[in-house]
Motif scaffolding. Structure first.
Motif, PDB file in Angstrom:
ATOM      1  N   VAL A  82      -2.121  -2.235  -5.849  1.00 54.01           N
ATOM      2  CA  VAL A  82      -2.397  -1.426  -4.663  1.00 54.01           C
ATOM      3  C   VAL A  82      -1.555  -1.912  -3.488  1.00 54.01           C
ATOM      4  N   ALA A  83      -1.513  -3.234  -3.304  1.00 52.06           N
ATOM      5  CA  ALA A  83      -0.722  -3.810  -2.210  1.00 52.06           C
ATOM      6  C   ALA A  83       0.756  -3.476  -2.376  1.00 52.06           C
ATOM      7  N   ALA A  84       1.246  -3.499  -3.618  1.00 54.27           N
ATOM      8  CA  ALA A  84       2.653  -3.183  -3.885  1.00 54.27           C
ATOM      9  C   ALA A  84       2.948  -1.717  -3.567  1.00 54.27           C
ATOM     10  N   GLY A 134       8.604   4.711  -9.135  1.00 56.65           N
ATOM     11  CA  GLY A 134       7.309   4.881  -9.790  1.00 56.65           C
ATOM     12  C   GLY A 134       6.232   5.303  -8.806  1.00 56.65           C
ATOM     13  N   VAL A 135       6.234   4.707  -7.617  1.00 61.86           N
ATOM     14  CA  VAL A 135       5.259   5.062  -6.584  1.00 61.86           C
ATOM     15  C   VAL A 135       5.502   6.488  -6.099  1.00 61.86           C
ATOM     16  N   HIS A 137       7.047   8.941  -7.610  1.00 61.61           N
ATOM     17  CA  HIS A 137       6.778   9.919  -8.667  1.00 61.61           C
ATOM     18  C   HIS A 137       5.280  10.143  -8.845  1.00 61.61           C
ATOM     19  N   ARG A 138       4.492   9.065  -8.821  1.00 62.07           N
ATOM     20  CA  ARG A 138       3.047   9.205  -8.995  1.00 62.07           C
ATOM     21  C   ARG A 138       2.422  10.002  -7.854  1.00 62.07           C
ATOM     22  N   ALA A 139       2.861   9.742  -6.629  1.00 64.36           N
ATOM     23  CA  ALA A 139       2.313  10.457  -5.479  1.00 64.36           C
ATOM     24  C   ALA A 139       2.645  11.944  -5.555  1.00 64.36           C
ATOM     25  N   LEU A 140       3.887  12.251  -5.921  1.00 63.04           N
ATOM     26  CA  LEU A 140       4.300  13.652  -6.016  1.00 63.04           C
ATOM     27  C   LEU A 140       3.642  14.359  -7.199  1.00 63.04           C
TER      28      LEU A 140
END
Length: 374
Positions: A82-84, A134-135, A137-140
């Protein structure tokens, strides 16, 4: 009708507020090919309305969506993860892409940011770009799933190639030199347990006494010691794969753990009321507190320099165990299980080449077999 054929779709409406001038309700329509699709869109919007976070998809910016995503959609992941995610959003995604409308964001916009971050005075590594992607892509993808956008623009992005670190396992001669050099060091037992079990650094530092079974010579590896990215301290988190594994250790390793237990009991008596081992860790300092991973690593590097192989990394102890296990005749499934790899194919991919010595031993075995036929 559409193109001369009957077309069926589902539609739902949600009241998202009222016009301050007329007092009339403002409604939002959601449509889709299936009832399930429309229901999911409706539920997501209803939650946002209740939390006062709902924004029209046509008006919301990518930065606003990232805030909603990190607050409501990250899910049940490790605190360090989560912090990353939040760090990637704060440092890179929001400053570079946050002002763009979510529905207007393109693969070209994202690609330009990736390319920019790989250049300059402090370029990001290929691995960091991969994690950042990765962050993003996951959010989108979450925005796609609730109907804010039709497709994920980051799908078309090209990432720089991640170069693998060269594996430098210790051979027999270096293992002997290492064991001689580490003898008597305050972290001797940590390094030897790591070398002869293949545990990761966080796993050995997070090992607890309830996971050590002296009767069956087994060790349960189900946690790892992790430092929080915000510097707030350490936590005991699940393993890298989120799966526990049990290994049967060599008697040599179990004897080391018995010595560590005796050493720790002696330190506990000396510390008395100052002793504080709240997690019941196997490896602690003189007051029962967890060890600092950086300190353990730095001491390891000094030991390696003294032993004559300064380029060896702590993780190479794990590689050394794997190669030694394969050379000793362990089958690939056993090595995979002991290392905690997801699949045997991954283990083969990493260690299939092994060492020149293993290849020579294989050739010698074949030579003996051929000679026996004569």
């Amino acid at each position: 009708m559409r193109n001369g054929q009957a077309y069926t779709y589902w539609e739902a409406r949600l009241t998202i507020g009222s016009d301050p001038g007329t007092g009339k309700q403002i409604q939002k329509s959601f449509s889709g090919k299936t009832q399930k699709e429309v229901r999911e869109k409706l539920q997501a919007a209803a939650v946002a309305v209740n939390d006062s976070t709902y924004l029209e998809p046509s008006k919301i910016t990518f930065g606003e969506w990232l805030k909603i995503w990190q607050d409501d959609y990250i899910g049940d992941v490790k605190p360090l993860t989560v912090a990353a995610y939040k760090q990637s959003i704060r440092l890179y995604l929001t400053p570079n892409l946050g002002a763009i409308k979510l529905q207007s964001l393109t693969a070209v916009d994202i690609q330009k940011v990736y390319n920019k971050l790989t250049k300059g005075e402090k370029p990001l590594s290929a691995k960091t770009i991969k994690n950042l992607h990765g962050v993003c892509h996951r959010a989108l993808q979450q925005a796609v799933e609730i109907g804010y956008i039709r497709f994920n623009p980051s799908d078309a992005c090209k990432l720089p190639r991640v170069e693998k670190h060269e594996m430098k396992p210790l051979d027999d001669e270096k293992i002997q030199a290492f064991m001689k050099t580490v003898s008597g060091h305050k972290y001797e037992y940590i390094y030897l347990v790591t070398l002869f079990t293949g545990m990761r650094e966080g796993e050995v530092l997070g090992l607890t006494w309830d996971c050590v079974d002296f009767d069956s010579n087994s060790i349960l590896i189900n946690r790892q010691l992790q430092k929080m990215r915000d510097g707030s301290g350490y936590v005991l988190a699940s393993t890298k794969s989120d799966k526990a594994r049990r290994i049967t250790a060599a008697p040599f390793v179990m004897n080391i753990l018995k010595k560590q237990q005796e050493k720790q009991n002696s330190e506990k008596k000396t510390a008395q009321d100052m002793w504080s081992n709240e997690w019941d860790l196997v490896f602690t300092n003189g007051l029962g507190e967890h060890l600092c991973a950086v300190t353990v690593y730095n001491c390891f590097k000094r030991i390696c320099r003294d032993a004559g192989f300064e380029y060896t990394r702590f993780h190479d102890l794990r590689h050394s165990y794997a190669v030694a296990a394969l050379r000793a005749g362990d089958d690939i499934k056993t090595v995979q299980s002991n290392l905690g790899h997801a699949t045997a194919s991954f283990t083969l991919d990493v260690y299939g080449h092994c060492t020149d010595q293993m290849k020579l031993e294989s050739a010698n075995r074949m030579e003996r077999f051929i000679s026996s036929l004569g």
